[in-house]
Design an enzyme around this catalytic site. Structure first.
Site, PDB file in Angstrom:
ATOM      1  N   ALA A  54       0.824  -1.211   0.000  1.00 33.68           N
ATOM      2  CA  ALA A  54       0.000   0.000   0.000  1.00 33.68           C
ATOM      3  C   ALA A  54       0.856   1.257   0.000  1.00 33.68           C
ATOM      4  CB  ALA A  54      -0.915  -0.009   1.225  1.00 33.68           C
ATOM      5  N   ARG A 101      -2.677   7.523 -11.287  1.00 37.12           N
ATOM      6  CA  ARG A 101      -3.849   7.614 -12.172  1.00 37.12           C
ATOM      7  C   ARG A 101      -5.109   8.115 -11.462  1.00 37.12           C
ATOM      8  NH1 ARG A 101      -3.021   1.658 -14.485  1.00 37.12           N
ATOM      9  NH2 ARG A 101      -1.625   1.552 -12.678  1.00 37.12           N
ATOM     10  N   THR A 142       6.548  -3.314  -7.053  1.00 34.12           N
ATOM     11  CA  THR A 142       5.954  -4.260  -6.091  1.00 34.12           C
ATOM     12  C   THR A 142       7.006  -5.215  -5.509  1.00 34.12           C
ATOM     13  OG1 THR A 142       5.316  -5.581  -8.002  1.00 34.12           O
ATOM     14  CG2 THR A 142       3.605  -4.226  -7.018  1.00 34.12           C
ATOM     15  N   GLY A 153      -1.118  -8.051 -15.476  1.00 33.80           N
ATOM     16  CA  GLY A 153      -0.070  -8.992 -15.835  1.00 33.80           C
ATOM     17  C   GLY A 153      -0.704 -10.256 -16.372  1.00 33.80           C
ATOM     18  N   ASN A 181      -3.010 -11.920 -13.613  1.00 40.55           N
ATOM     19  CA  ASN A 181      -2.489 -11.975 -12.247  1.00 40.55           C
ATOM     20  C   ASN A 181      -3.349 -11.088 -11.344  1.00 40.55           C
ATOM     21  OD1 ASN A 181      -0.939 -11.867  -9.924  1.00 40.55           O
ATOM     22  ND2 ASN A 181       0.566 -10.451 -10.813  1.00 40.55           N
ATOM     23  N   TYR A 200     -38.260  23.135  15.751  1.00 46.02           N
ATOM     24  CA  TYR A 200     -36.898  22.767  16.149  1.00 46.02           C
ATOM     25  C   TYR A 200     -36.879  22.390  17.619  1.00 46.02           C
ATOM     26  CZ  TYR A 200     -32.040  22.997  17.529  1.00 46.02           C
ATOM     27  OH  TYR A 200     -30.814  22.674  18.057  1.00 46.02           O
ATOM     28  N   ASN A 204     -32.397  27.252  22.263  1.00 44.93           N
ATOM     29  CA  ASN A 204     -31.463  26.587  23.179  1.00 44.93           C
ATOM     30  C   ASN A 204     -30.119  27.276  23.272  1.00 44.93           C
ATOM     31  OD1 ASN A 204     -30.961  25.885  20.489  1.00 44.93           O
ATOM     32  ND2 ASN A 204     -29.982  23.962  21.063  1.00 44.93           N
ATOM     33  N   ARG A 241     -48.510  37.629  24.920  1.00 42.39           N
ATOM     34  CA  ARG A 241     -48.694  38.368  23.669  1.00 42.39           C
ATOM     35  C   ARG A 241     -49.581  39.549  23.973  1.00 42.39           C
ATOM     36  NH1 ARG A 241     -51.928  33.217  21.525  1.00 42.39           N
ATOM     37  NH2 ARG A 241     -53.979  33.767  22.302  1.00 42.39           N
TER      38      ARG A 241
HETATM   39  C1  UD1 Z   1       0.139  -5.349 -10.373  1.00 40.88           C
HETATM   40  C2  UD1 Z   1       0.885  -6.564 -10.957  1.00 40.88           C
HETATM   41  C3  UD1 Z   1       0.077  -7.126 -12.109  1.00 40.88           C
HETATM   42  C4  UD1 Z   1      -1.307  -7.507 -11.649  1.00 40.88           C
HETATM   43  C5  UD1 Z   1      -1.998  -6.331 -10.972  1.00 40.88           C
HETATM   44  C6  UD1 Z   1      -3.281  -6.804 -10.309  1.00 40.88           C
HETATM   45  C7  UD1 Z   1       3.260  -6.186 -10.616  1.00 40.88           C
HETATM   46  C8  UD1 Z   1       4.536  -5.819 -11.266  1.00 40.88           C
HETATM   47  N1  UD1 Z   1       2.176  -6.169 -11.405  1.00 40.88           N
HETATM   48  O1  UD1 Z   1       0.110  -4.373 -11.387  1.00 40.88           O
HETATM   49  O2  UD1 Z   1       0.719  -8.261 -12.638  1.00 40.88           O
HETATM   50  O3  UD1 Z   1      -2.092  -7.974 -12.729  1.00 40.88           O
HETATM   51  O4  UD1 Z   1      -1.165  -5.763  -9.954  1.00 40.88           O
HETATM   52  O5  UD1 Z   1      -4.008  -5.747  -9.804  1.00 40.88           O
HETATM   53  O6  UD1 Z   1       3.249  -6.500  -9.457  1.00 40.88           O
HETATM   54  N2  UD1 Z   1       3.015  -0.717  -4.479  1.00 40.88           N
HETATM   55  C9  UD1 Z   1       3.892  -0.481  -3.436  1.00 40.88           C
HETATM   56  N3  UD1 Z   1       5.146  -0.082  -3.716  1.00 40.88           N
HETATM   57  C10 UD1 Z   1       5.598   0.083  -4.985  1.00 40.88           C
HETATM   58  C11 UD1 Z   1       4.704  -0.156  -6.055  1.00 40.88           C
HETATM   59  C12 UD1 Z   1       3.417  -0.565  -5.766  1.00 40.88           C
HETATM   60  O7  UD1 Z   1       3.540  -0.636  -2.274  1.00 40.88           O
HETATM   61  O8  UD1 Z   1       6.760   0.443  -5.143  1.00 40.88           O
HETATM   62  C13 UD1 Z   1       1.641  -1.135  -4.172  1.00 40.88           C
HETATM   63  C14 UD1 Z   1       0.588  -0.173  -4.676  1.00 40.88           C
HETATM   64  O9  UD1 Z   1       0.249   0.768  -3.667  1.00 40.88           O
HETATM   65  C15 UD1 Z   1      -0.572  -1.101  -5.013  1.00 40.88           C
HETATM   66  C16 UD1 Z   1       0.087  -2.438  -5.295  1.00 40.88           C
HETATM   67  O10 UD1 Z   1       1.386  -2.354  -4.815  1.00 40.88           O
HETATM   68  O11 UD1 Z   1      -1.441  -1.254  -3.921  1.00 40.88           O
HETATM   69  C17 UD1 Z   1       0.082  -2.762  -6.795  1.00 40.88           C
HETATM   70  O12 UD1 Z   1       0.790  -1.769  -7.486  1.00 40.88           O
HETATM   71  P1  UD1 Z   1       0.285  -1.195  -8.882  1.00 40.88           P
HETATM   72  O13 UD1 Z   1       1.228  -0.168  -9.325  1.00 40.88           O
HETATM   73  O14 UD1 Z   1      -1.150  -0.834  -8.794  1.00 40.88           O
HETATM   74  O15 UD1 Z   1       0.454  -2.496  -9.795  1.00 40.88           O
HETATM   75  P2  UD1 Z   1      -0.324  -2.838 -11.140  1.00 40.88           P
HETATM   76  O16 UD1 Z   1       0.244  -2.047 -12.246  1.00 40.88           O
HETATM   77  O17 UD1 Z   1      -1.777  -2.757 -10.924  1.00 40.88           O
END
Ligand code: UD1
Ligand code: CA
Length: 482
Positions: free
Chosen positions: A12, A18, A82, A160, A190, A387, A407, A461
C-alpha cells in the site's frame, strides 16, 4: 483461519498516479470505507500470525486512517515497484519457516473465503508432493514455491498476463507494457495475490532486477526466477473474476463500489429485505437489517445502522449510525444521524434527527421538524415546522407547528424540559433553560422565558385590538388623494 504458519504482506505504498489525487490511492472510499480496509478485512479472515502493511506515499495519513489493530507497518521510502515493496518487508520473514501471503492493497473485492480456499489448495499441492504439513522443516528442497490467484477477465488490459504450462504451473507473468501481441491475447491475469514459501521468496527477492519497460522491480519476476530453480508457482483460477479487480483510477473505483453494493444488496434481499429500484440504494458494510424491512429508491444506510423488523423507509432517506425499531415508518426525504428511533414511530417526510436523539415508541415527527440531542417521550407529536434541541420531552405531549426551543444564547446551549401531557401552542418560543410542567399549556405565538407550573396556562402576547370599519376608512383615505 488458515492452519499453517502464515505472514501477510499488504502492499500500500504506491501513490496511485492515475487517481490524480492528493489523497493516497488506498484511502479512497468504497461504500464509506477506505479501499484498503476491505483488503485487510479479507486478510484478517486467515488470522495470519503477522500482518505487515507496506506504506510509503503519505504514510502517516495511511497509518492513521487504517488504524489497524495488530498490523505492523513497513516503510518503503521510494516506490520502486511491487518487488521492491516486498523486499522492504523481508526482514520480518527472514527466519520464518512458513508461507507469505502477498496482496495488493488496491484489490478490495477479494473475499476472505477465497483467500482461505487458496490456502487449502496450497495445502493440497503440498500433500500431493508428499510433504508432511505438520512439519514445515524440510520444505526447502520441495518443488512448490507457492500459488498465485488468477482469473479470466473479459478485458485483461492493464493486468499482468499469466503464461503457464499444461500442469497449471506458471512459467512467467508478463506486465501489460512488456507483452508481445500474442501475450496480449491471454485473458488469464495476475490478481496480485500470492502465497510464497518464505525461504524461497527471500532468496528470489535478492535476485530481482528492473530491466523492463517501467524500470521497476516487478514482484511477478519472482516466479520465473524460482522456476529456473525448479521451484514452481501454481495458478489457481478463481471463478468470480470481479474479486480480483484492481482499482487504479476513479472509474475502476466506481466500478468496484458498484460490485460491492450489489453483493450487499443480494445478501440482504436473500435474507428478507424488499428493495424497490435496488440499483439506486446504498448499503454499507456495517449495516444490519432484520426481516421484512422495505426500502425504496435512493435510500442510503450508512455506518453502524440497524433496522428492525417491519420498518419501511421511503425514497431519498439517509440513515447514519442509527438504530431504528420495529414497524417504524420513515417517510421520504428524511435524514437520521447518530440517533435511535423506537418501535412504531413515524418520521418525516422531510424530518431531520441528529446528535444522540431518542425518539420513543409511537412518536410522530412530521415535516420540517428538526430534533437535536433530545429525548422525545412516547406518543408525543411534533408534526410540523419545529426545532427541538437539547430538550427532554415527556409522554403524550403536543408540540404545535412552528414551536422552537431557543437553546442557544450565543455562548452556551441550554436545556428545555417539557413534562408529560403538556400542550405547546403553535409558534411558541421556549427560551431555555426552561421547564414546562405536566399538562401545562402555552398560548400560540408566546415567547416563554419563565418556567410554567403543572396544569397552568402561560401566554405572552399583547391584547388584540378591533377597529370597526377600518377597511372602509382606508379606502376613503386613498380616494381623497386622487
Ligand atoms: C500489479 C501486478 C500485475 C497484476 C496487478 C493486479 C506487478 C509488477 N504487477 O500491477 O501483474 O495484474 O497488480 O491488480 O506487481 N506498491 C507499493 N510499492 C511500490 C509499487 C506498488 O507498495 O513500489 C503497491 C501499490 O500501492 C498497489 C500495489 O502495490 O497497492 C500494486 O501496485 P500497482 O502499481 O497498482 O500495480 P499494477 O500495475 O496494478
Ligand atoms: Ca493496481
Amino acid at each position: 483461519m488458515i492452519d499453517f504458519p502464515l505472514i501477510a504482506v499488504v502492499l500500500a505504498a504506491g501513490k496511485g498516479t492515475r487517481f490524480k489525487s492528493e489523497k493516497p490511492k488506498v484511502l479512497h472510499n468504497i461504500l464509506g470505507k477506505p479501499m484498503l480496509w476491505y483488503t485487510l478485512f479479507a486478510v484478517k479472515w486467515l488470522k495470519p500470525q503477522k500482518t505487515l502493511i507496506v506504506v510509503g506515499h503519505k504514510k502517516e495519513e495511511v497509518i492513521k486512517a487504517i488504524n489497524c489493530d495488530g498490523c505492523e507497518f513497513v516503510y518503503q521510502e521510494e516506490q520502486l515497484g511491487t518487488g521492491h515493496a516486498v523486499y522492504t518487508a523481508k526482514d520480518h520473514f527472514k527466519e520464518f519457516d512458513g508461507y507469505v501471503l502477498i496482496i495488493n492493497g488496491d484489490t478490495p473485492l477479494i473475499k476472505g473465503e477465497t483467500l482461505h480456499n487458496a490456502g487449502e489448495y496450497l495445502k493440497a499441492l503440498i500433500r500431493y508432493e508428499g510433504a508432511n504439513l505438520t512439519n514445515y522443516r524440510g520444505y526447502r528442497n520441495k518443488s512448490i514455491a507457492g500459488v498465485v490467484l488468477t482469473a479470466k477477465l473479459p478485458n485483461p488490459y492493464g493486468y499482468g498476463r499469466i503464461v503457464k504450462d499444461k500442469d497449471h504451473r506458471v512459467i512467467k507473468i508478463v506486465e501489460e507494457k512488456d507483452t508481445t501481441p500474442q501475450e496480449k491475447q491471454i485473458n488469464e491475469v495476475n490478481s496480485g495475490i500470492y502465497f510464497f514459501y518464505a525461504p524461497y521468496l527471500k532468496e528470489a527477492l535478492e535476485k530481482l532486477e528492473n530491466n523492463n519497460a517501467q524500470k521497476e522491480y516487478y514482484l511477478t519476476d519472482i516466479i520465473e526466477i524460482l522456476r529456473q530453480e525448479e521451484k514452481y508457482t501454481y495458478a489457481l483460477e478463481i471463478p468470480d473474476y470481479t474479486e480480483i479487480l484492481g482499482v487504479n483510477d476513479r472509474l475502476q473505483l466506481a466500478g468496484a463500489e458498484n460490485i460491492l453494493k450489489e453483493r450487499f444488496l443480494t445478501f440482504w434481499a436473500l435474507n428478507g429485505t424488499t428493495f424497490h429500484n435496488p440499483q439506486s440504494i446504498w448499503i454499507e458494510f456495517d449495516v444490519d437489517l432484520s426481516r421484512d424491512v422495505e426500502i425504496y429508491q435512493n435510500v442510503m444506510l450508512q455506518g453502524k445502522t440497524f433496522i428492525d423488523e417491519g420498518t419501511t423507509i421511503e425514497a431519498n432517506c439517509i440513515i447514519k449510525n442509527s438504530k431504528i425499531g420495529k414497524n417504524v415508518k420513515i417517510l421520504a426525504n428524511s435524514y437520521i444521524e447518530d440517533s435511535e428511533i423506537k418501535d412504531n414511530a413515524t418520521i418525516g417526510p422531510f424530518a431531520r434527527i441528529r446528535n444522540n436523539s431518542v425518539i420513543n415508541q409511537e412518536v410522530v415527527i412530521g415535516n420540517f421538524v428538526e430534533v437535536k440531542n433530545s429525548v422525545i417521550g412516547k406518543r408525543t407529536n411534533a408534526r410540523h415546522l419545529t426545532y427541538l434541541g437539547d430538550a427532554e420531552i415527556g409522554e403524550d405531549v403536543n408540540i404545535g407547528a412552528g414551536t422552537i426551543t431557543c437553546n442557544y444564547d450565543g455562548f452556551q446551549k441550554h436545556k428545555t424540559i417539557i413534562k408529560d401531557r403538556a400542550f405547546i401552542g403553535s409558534d411558541t418560543m421556549l427560551v431555555a433553560p426552561i421547564t414546562i410542567g405536566e399538562e401545562a399549556i402555552t398560548g400560540s405565538g408566546s415567547v416563554i422565558t419563565k418556567d410554567v407550573p403543572d396544569k397552568a396556562l402561560a401566554i405572552e402576547r399583547s391584547q388584540q385590538k378591533i377597529i370597526e370599519n377600518y377597511a372602509e376608512k382606508r379606502k376613503k383615505k386613498y380616494e381623497k388623494k386622487d
